[in-house]
Motif scaffolding. Structure first.
Motif, mmCIF file in Angstrom:
data_model
loop_
_atom_site.group_PDB
_atom_site.id
_atom_site.type_symbol
_atom_site.label_atom_id
_atom_site.label_comp_id
_atom_site.label_asym_id
_atom_site.label_seq_id
_atom_site.Cartn_x
_atom_site.Cartn_y
_atom_site.Cartn_z
ATOM 1 N N GLU A 151 0.888 -1.115 0.077
ATOM 2 C CA GLU A 151 0.047 -0.163 0.013
ATOM 3 C C GLU A 151 0.778 1.201 -0.124
ATOM 4 O OE1 GLU A 151 -2.805 0.694 -0.423
ATOM 5 O OE2 GLU A 151 -2.892 2.726 0.134
ATOM 6 N N PHE A 152 2.015 1.126 0.699
ATOM 7 C CA PHE A 152 2.910 2.279 0.616
ATOM 8 C C PHE A 152 3.526 2.596 -0.610
ATOM 9 C CE2 PHE A 152 7.330 3.752 2.370
ATOM 10 C CZ PHE A 152 7.121 5.036 2.237
ATOM 11 N N ALA A 153 3.898 1.398 -1.208
ATOM 12 C CA ALA A 153 4.466 1.831 -2.650
ATOM 13 C C ALA A 153 3.579 2.393 -3.856
ATOM 14 C CB ALA A 153 4.915 0.341 -3.364
ATOM 15 N N ARG A 154 2.209 1.769 -3.534
ATOM 16 C CA ARG A 154 1.023 2.357 -4.324
ATOM 17 C C ARG A 154 1.063 3.714 -4.001
ATOM 18 N NH1 ARG A 154 -1.435 -2.675 -4.062
ATOM 19 N NH2 ARG A 154 -2.576 -2.303 -2.128
ATOM 20 N N ALA A 155 0.906 4.231 -2.773
ATOM 21 C CA ALA A 155 0.611 5.596 -2.350
ATOM 22 C C ALA A 155 1.850 6.509 -2.769
ATOM 23 C CB ALA A 155 0.445 5.692 -0.588
ATOM 24 N N LEU A 156 3.044 6.037 -2.907
ATOM 25 C CA LEU A 156 4.027 6.983 -3.285
ATOM 26 C C LEU A 156 3.917 6.857 -4.530
ATOM 27 C CD1 LEU A 156 7.240 5.488 -1.209
ATOM 28 C CD2 LEU A 156 6.692 7.693 -1.528
ATOM 29 N N ASP A 157 3.597 5.914 -5.757
ATOM 30 C CA ASP A 157 3.530 6.232 -6.875
ATOM 31 C C ASP A 157 2.459 7.027 -7.080
ATOM 32 O OD1 ASP A 157 5.526 4.478 -7.723
ATOM 33 O OD2 ASP A 157 4.251 2.616 -7.811
ATOM 34 N N HIS A 158 1.208 6.944 -6.602
ATOM 35 C CA HIS A 158 0.153 7.979 -6.632
ATOM 36 C C HIS A 158 0.574 9.202 -6.553
ATOM 37 C CE1 HIS A 158 -3.326 10.167 -5.695
ATOM 38 N NE2 HIS A 158 -3.954 9.488 -6.611
ATOM 39 N N THR A 159 1.409 9.512 -5.379
ATOM 40 C CA THR A 159 1.781 10.998 -4.989
ATOM 41 C C THR A 159 2.866 11.474 -5.994
ATOM 42 O OG1 THR A 159 1.516 10.290 -2.915
ATOM 43 C CG2 THR A 159 2.826 12.394 -3.308
ATOM 44 N N ARG A 160 3.650 10.658 -6.642
ATOM 45 C CA ARG A 160 4.496 10.986 -7.522
ATOM 46 C C ARG A 160 3.941 11.160 -8.793
ATOM 47 N NH1 ARG A 160 9.177 7.386 -10.310
ATOM 48 N NH2 ARG A 160 7.500 5.828 -10.348
ATOM 49 N N GLN A 161 2.981 10.639 -9.257
ATOM 50 C CA GLN A 161 2.427 10.669 -10.563
ATOM 51 C C GLN A 161 1.579 11.904 -10.666
ATOM 52 O OE1 GLN A 161 0.491 7.290 -11.273
ATOM 53 N NE2 GLN A 161 2.548 5.968 -11.516
ATOM 54 N N HIS A 162 0.923 12.273 -9.639
ATOM 55 C CA HIS A 162 0.095 13.468 -9.533
ATOM 56 C C HIS A 162 0.736 14.698 -9.116
ATOM 57 C CE1 HIS A 162 -2.915 10.402 -9.330
ATOM 58 N NE2 HIS A 162 -3.833 11.377 -9.816
ATOM 59 N N SER A 163 1.924 14.834 -8.994
ATOM 60 C CA SER A 163 2.854 15.884 -8.816
ATOM 61 C C SER A 163 3.179 16.525 -10.274
ATOM 62 C CB SER A 163 4.175 15.522 -7.981
ATOM 63 O OG SER A 163 4.877 16.597 -7.871
ATOM 64 N N GLU A 183 2.631 23.441 -4.422
ATOM 65 C CA GLU A 183 1.640 22.477 -4.833
ATOM 66 C C GLU A 183 1.644 21.437 -3.766
ATOM 67 O OE1 GLU A 183 0.755 20.653 -8.855
ATOM 68 O OE2 GLU A 183 2.459 19.532 -7.915
ATOM 69 N N ARG A 184 0.633 21.124 -3.206
ATOM 70 C CA ARG A 184 0.610 20.220 -2.104
ATOM 71 C C ARG A 184 0.661 18.630 -2.576
ATOM 72 N NH1 ARG A 184 -1.912 21.008 2.958
ATOM 73 N NH2 ARG A 184 -0.785 19.198 3.186
ATOM 74 N N LEU A 185 1.211 17.839 -1.893
ATOM 75 C CA LEU A 185 1.180 16.326 -2.339
ATOM 76 C C LEU A 185 -0.111 15.987 -2.476
ATOM 77 C CD1 LEU A 185 4.038 15.109 0.326
ATOM 78 C CD2 LEU A 185 4.416 15.305 -2.071
ATOM 79 N N ALA A 186 -0.297 14.972 -3.440
ATOM 80 C CA ALA A 186 -1.600 14.488 -3.750
ATOM 81 C C ALA A 186 -1.894 13.303 -2.634
ATOM 82 C CB ALA A 186 -1.628 13.659 -4.896
ATOM 83 N N GLN A 187 -2.942 13.380 -1.902
ATOM 84 C CA GLN A 187 -3.534 12.486 -0.846
ATOM 85 C C GLN A 187 -2.424 12.321 0.437
ATOM 86 O OE1 GLN A 187 -4.875 8.655 -2.369
ATOM 87 N NE2 GLN A 187 -6.493 9.709 -3.446
ATOM 88 N N PRO A 188 -2.012 13.274 1.110
ATOM 89 C CA PRO A 188 -1.118 13.201 2.024
ATOM 90 C C PRO A 188 -1.226 12.349 3.260
ATOM 91 C CG PRO A 188 -1.912 15.504 1.966
ATOM 92 C CD PRO A 188 -2.496 14.817 0.845
ATOM 93 N N GLN A 189 -2.450 12.484 3.290
ATOM 94 C CA GLN A 189 -3.252 11.592 4.670
ATOM 95 C C GLN A 189 -3.102 10.250 4.294
ATOM 96 O OE1 GLN A 189 -4.981 14.085 3.352
ATOM 97 N NE2 GLN A 189 -5.209 15.539 5.012
ATOM 98 N N ARG A 190 -3.140 9.607 3.210
ATOM 99 C CA ARG A 190 -3.185 8.316 2.879
ATOM 100 C C ARG A 190 -1.506 7.940 2.656
ATOM 101 N NH1 ARG A 190 -3.519 6.161 -3.602
ATOM 102 N NH2 ARG A 190 -2.909 4.103 -3.037
ATOM 103 N N LEU A 191 -0.671 8.848 2.238
ATOM 104 C CA LEU A 191 0.682 8.759 2.060
ATOM 105 C C LEU A 191 1.273 8.596 3.580
ATOM 106 C CD1 LEU A 191 3.108 8.387 0.308
ATOM 107 C CD2 LEU A 191 3.315 10.810 0.441
ATOM 108 N N GLY A 192 0.833 9.485 4.217
ATOM 109 C CA GLY A 192 1.414 9.432 5.817
ATOM 110 C C GLY A 192 0.924 8.184 6.621
ATOM 111 N N TRP A 193 -0.104 7.725 6.374
ATOM 112 C CA TRP A 193 -0.646 6.494 7.270
ATOM 113 C C TRP A 193 -0.185 5.321 6.733
ATOM 114 C CZ3 TRP A 193 -2.231 6.642 11.670
ATOM 115 C CH2 TRP A 193 -3.341 7.508 12.153
ATOM 116 N N ALA A 194 0.137 5.362 5.247
ATOM 117 C CA ALA A 194 0.994 4.107 4.714
ATOM 118 C C ALA A 194 2.364 4.205 5.250
ATOM 119 C CB ALA A 194 0.747 4.182 3.332
#
Lengths: 437, 99
Positions: A88-100, A178-189
């Protein structure tokens, strides 16, 4: 080496976490809005570099991270549906990177000083992340790391991600931010992953993995005194990259026997434990030398290795008997000895396995039954007999290969503790951080 | 290499190995070992195997028989200068061996 790049990233992020008045540090009082926005965009680019490394490192390491908190199905042939927090952490990181939307910094931006202290901390962290790609990314990473080392790496990435989330919140008012995408999800993961991998003991020897500059021979005239011996021994290790033939191998083994013996005498007054280890090494090489007497080969070279080995022995013999050797130099010899032992063990083991090392025939097996007056040798070599192989392997496995596994660097925990301390909530007074800079 | 040459060389190698094994000091042992390596190098590493089983433990006898075996190699067409150099190395090693 990951130890250097990882420590630089963590220490720069820890410094950034200690800086609270970011607008002022960025030059809000002296710069116009456009220039301030440019700095904000530049920091986002540097952040993107760190995010990219984090996502790639977790993706490469996750096959080796086995969650201890996830229940596994009783049937070993059934795949588990819960892959653990690291996936889940890997997916959250990928999501945040792609939406930056920030692009990666260019080489010029990574290497040119910006003139602003705050931006410089980000630049150093981004540069370390770019260099760390050499150390931790790639499809081969899983084959180079152990599970405990992968846990330590993922734990580092989780801490770095948490630092990015805290900094993202702090830089919200920066122009161009620009804020990170879904920071809560990334933080919890990140938090779940950090807790999960912390249930196992992390192995900080991961710091010793990664890219290292290729060792080259130390050229030029011989260094004075004991340093000349060290120089020749280092050059021997470099020259041993070429596989030696049997005669060269025996000469190198002979040199190591003499060096261990001579250096054990010099090391005795300074470090008796090390000296005892080198006496045992001498005995190992005496045994190996007698086991190699009947081995020969047609392949291989090793002339330059033999030259360096004889240089080392000659320089050691030229030293006065009352020479005092510093502990640092003794440590360097110990490192070289370990690597040379490993290399020689590999040479002999591989030579036996692929039959480039062979056994001389005995006179009893010579062609004595041939007709005619002239009796010639039918064969010079034969495959090494099993009892001889067994003896050599016993010597190599029991004595020549270093028995102690690599230890983690003594300062491995320092930068990690520094970053975790910076991530901790701080005591406040009237709503303000009393320790803010 | 003819059979008598191989037998002489195997004897010389075996006596040198026995001297290296039985030398009382590490220096003497290393000197005998280097003599053996040089003897092998003189023959291009195409020597018969050695064995130290059943050899005497008297180092003087071993030294004398090793010297005579190495000298006998010249009769089999081995380079005489090379043989002399190996004999000189053997003598030096023996000098370290004698207390």
């Amino acid at each position: 080496m990951y130890g250097e790049t990882g420590a630089l990233m963590r220490s720069e992020l820890a410094t950034l976490l200690h800086i609270h008045r970011t607008q002022r540090r960025l030059g809000s009082e002296s710069l116009n809005a456009t220039a301030l926005e440019e700095r904000g965009v530049q920091i986002r680019q540097y952040r993107q570099s760190i995010l990219t490394w984090s996502a790639e490192a977790v993706r490469a390491a996750k096959p080796l991270v086995f969650s201890v908190s996830t229940p596994v199905p009783a049937n070993p042939f059934r795949a588990t549906t819960d892959l653990g927090p690291v996936h889940e952490f890997a997916r959250a990181l990928d999501h945040t990177r792609q939406h930056s939307t920030a692009p990666l910094p260019s080489l010029d931006q990574l290497t040119t000083s910006s003139g602003n202290e705050l931006v410089e901390h980000w630049r150093h962290a981004a540069r370390a992340a770019a260099l760390a790609e050499h150390d931790t990314n790639g499809a081969q990473l899983a084959s180079r790391l152990t599970a405990a080392q992968a846990n330590a790496l993922v734990s580092d990435v989780a801490a770095i991600t948490q630092a990015l989330i805290v900094l993202d919140q702090r830089y919200t008012n920066t122009p161009g931010w620009e804020r990170l995408a879904q920071p809560q999800r990334l933080g919890w993961a990140a938090l779940a992953t950090a807790i999960d991998v912390a249930l196992e003991r992390p192995d900080y020897t991961v710091d010793q993995t990664g890219w290292r500059p290729r060792a080259t021979a130390i050229r030029g005239p011989a260094k004075p005194g004991i340093l000349g011996v060290l120089q020749a021994e280092h050059n021997l290790l470099v020259r041993l990259q070429t596989t030696p033939n049997a005669l060269s191998l025996r000469l190198v083994v002979d040199s190591q026997r003499q060096l261990s013996h001579g250096l054990a005498e010099l090391a005795g007054p300074v470090d008796e434990v090390l000296a005892q280890g080198w006496r045992e090494r001498t005995a190992t090489y005496v045994r190996l030398q007698s086991q190699l007497r009947n081995l020969g080969s047609r392949l291989g070279g090793g002339g330059t290795a033999v030259a360096e080995a004889s240089n080392a022995v000659a320089r050691l013999r030229a030293l006065p008997r009352e020479t005092v050797v510093e502990p640092r130099v003794l440590g360097a010899f110990q490192t070289l000895f370990s690597r040379i032992d490993t290399r020689l063990a590999d040479v002999v083991t591989n030579g036996i396995a692929d039959q480039t090392l062979l056994h001389h025939v005995t006179t009893a097996t010579l062609d004595g039954e041939a007709q005619g007056l002239v009796h010639r040798l039918r064969e010079h070599f034969e495959p090494i007999p099993q009892p001889v192989c067994r003896e050599i392997h016993t010597t190599i496995r029991g004595h020549l290969r270093p028995r102690q596994p690599d230890a983690a660097p003594p300062d491995a925990g320092h930068s990690r503790a520094q970053l975790h301390t910076a991530l901790l909530p701080r005591p406040t007074q009237g709503g303000r951080d009393v320790r803010s800079l | 290499m003819l059979l008598p040459h191989a037998i002489t060389l195997a004897q010389a190698r075996s006596y040198l190995a026995a001297l290296a094994d039985q030398a009382p000091t590490l220096e003497a042992s290393a000197a005998y070992e280097r003599t053996l390596i040089d003897l092998d190098r003189l023959h291009g590493d195409e020597s018969p195997a050695l064995t130290t089983d059943g050899l005497t433990h008297d180092r003087e006898i071993l030294y004398a028989t090793a010297s005579s075996a190495i000298e006998a190699l010249t009769a089999h067409g081995v380079d005489a200068l090379g043989v002399e150099l190996i004999l000189a190395m053997l003598e030096d090693a023996h000098g370290l061996d004698v207390p």
